[in-house]
Design an enzyme around this catalytic site. Sequence first.
Site, PDB file in Angstrom:
ATOM      1  N   ASP A 109       1.999  -3.724 -10.719  1.00 54.24           N
ATOM      2  CA  ASP A 109       0.708  -3.463 -11.360  1.00 54.24           C
ATOM      3  C   ASP A 109       0.645  -2.142 -12.137  1.00 54.24           C
ATOM      4  O   ASP A 109       1.384  -1.205 -11.870  1.00 54.24           O
ATOM      5  CB  ASP A 109      -0.434  -3.513 -10.336  1.00 54.24           C
ATOM      6  CG  ASP A 109      -0.230  -2.568  -9.154  1.00 54.24           C
ATOM      7  OD1 ASP A 109       0.937  -2.324  -8.780  1.00 54.24           O
ATOM      8  OD2 ASP A 109      -1.228  -2.070  -8.605  1.00 54.24           O
TER       9      ASP A 109
ATOM     10  N   GLU B  81      -0.309  -2.568  -5.889  1.00 51.44           N
ATOM     11  CA  GLU B  81       0.055  -1.381  -5.115  1.00 51.44           C
ATOM     12  C   GLU B  81      -0.994  -0.292  -5.298  1.00 51.44           C
ATOM     13  O   GLU B  81      -1.247   0.508  -4.417  1.00 51.44           O
ATOM     14  CB  GLU B  81       1.432  -0.862  -5.534  1.00 51.44           C
ATOM     15  CG  GLU B  81       2.067   0.124  -4.547  1.00 51.44           C
ATOM     16  CD  GLU B  81       1.529   1.552  -4.654  1.00 51.44           C
ATOM     17  OE1 GLU B  81       1.443   2.237  -3.628  1.00 51.44           O
ATOM     18  OE2 GLU B  81       1.195   1.980  -5.767  1.00 51.44           O
TER      19      GLU B  81
HETATM   20 ZN   LIG Z   1       0.647   5.017  -8.747  1.00 51.26          ZN
HETATM   21 ZN   LIG Z   2       3.496   3.726  -8.167  1.00 53.38          ZN
END
Ligand SMILES: [Zn+2]
Ligand SMILES: [Zn+2]
Length: 401
Positions: free
Chosen positions: A83, A141
């Site tokens: 991401d 994440e």
């Molecule tokens: Zn980051």
């Molecule tokens: Zn990262």
Amino acid sequence: MSELIDNISSSAEAMTKKLVTLRRDLHMHPELRFGEKRTADIVAKRMEKLGLNVRTGVGETGVVAVLRGAKRGKCVALRADMDAIGIQDHKEVNYKSTVPKVTHACGHDAHVTVACGVAEVLAKMQKSIPGMVVFLFQPGEEIGLEGRSGAAAMIEAGALKRPSPEAVFGFHCWPGFKAGTVGVAEGPAMAGADSITFHVYGEGAHAGTPHLGRDAILAMSQCIVSLYHIIPRNLPPSENTTLHFGIVRGGISRAILADRVTAIGTLRTLNRQTRSLMKQRIGETISNICSAYDLGSEIKWTLGIPPVINNKDLTRLVRQASHDVLGKRRTIEVAHCPMTAEDFTLFIQDRPGFHLKLGVADAKTGRCHPLHHNRFDIDEKALPTGVKVLSLALLRYLGAE
Ligand SMILES: [Zn+2]
Ligand SMILES: [Zn+2]
């Protein structure tokens, strides 16, 4: 140089141009957490083309690809997060983000690219590989401390089952090190992060009659100042721990005593003992100060993620792999654990793991914007470097040499 190292080095070098093209394509089309549809699609197609067994939609947009070696053996995984983050790209390059307010400012485009490169190197060697390599392409994440992270979502969806890896490797772009180098550290590699919210309850009154009320802002001020004294007076100076309050809210008027104030912060620690000592001291400090002022208080902890702890044997293995494929001079021993957190840690709670720092700063000048900066960019020499070290580490873990 052994034949294996030779093979890995030449395949990684030969695919440099392809890696750069993929990374720039991903960079131009960044996607936010759990919206990584295009990225996941590209990854899945590449993995299928390489002959890997692919599962998509693992934890929403996660992709799990399994490379089965021709011989029986152990099972190991490599994780790459996919991401981007929600900021505007301010770079002036022809591969800048085409999506307003979304940028790969944490280098996850490079993570996906390196993992795809590793899969390609290993797929070519399939006949001589004992065991299996699982590629975990992870969404979400960049969640912060709120909500369910992509690693948790993938694990819940069975990413670590059938096959179940005995060890997991991960890595992150590292602006502090030059491209062409990597950083290794045994033990703590990233901090554990928890979130704290606390409320101070007082009683409102006119500013002209403060003795008739109980001022929550005054008590909150004392709390914050005292909380910041906990670390230097309760922990040895060598112990890395961070406590920060980024939000304080309260009060309704300049002439009224605030009856309620809220502070929100984060605690970063590297081990369980410090984490529990800090939680205890923070709790005592807040409630003792508030009772001294005759005010009420309430604390809410949102337990985030534990620190990333690099396994000793895996650290040795990666260090040696890096010495052999890059050279000792290009293998940096990381002296200080950064206080940033990584949900990679969730993959290694029940098995050993290792997290590598991949140098991405300009190979000549060493310059690089920090992670999450609106001009963050990498020296793409880092891409084949990552492919080499990680490919050799995975193969050696499986005993392919
Ligand atoms: Zn980051
Ligand atoms: Zn990262």
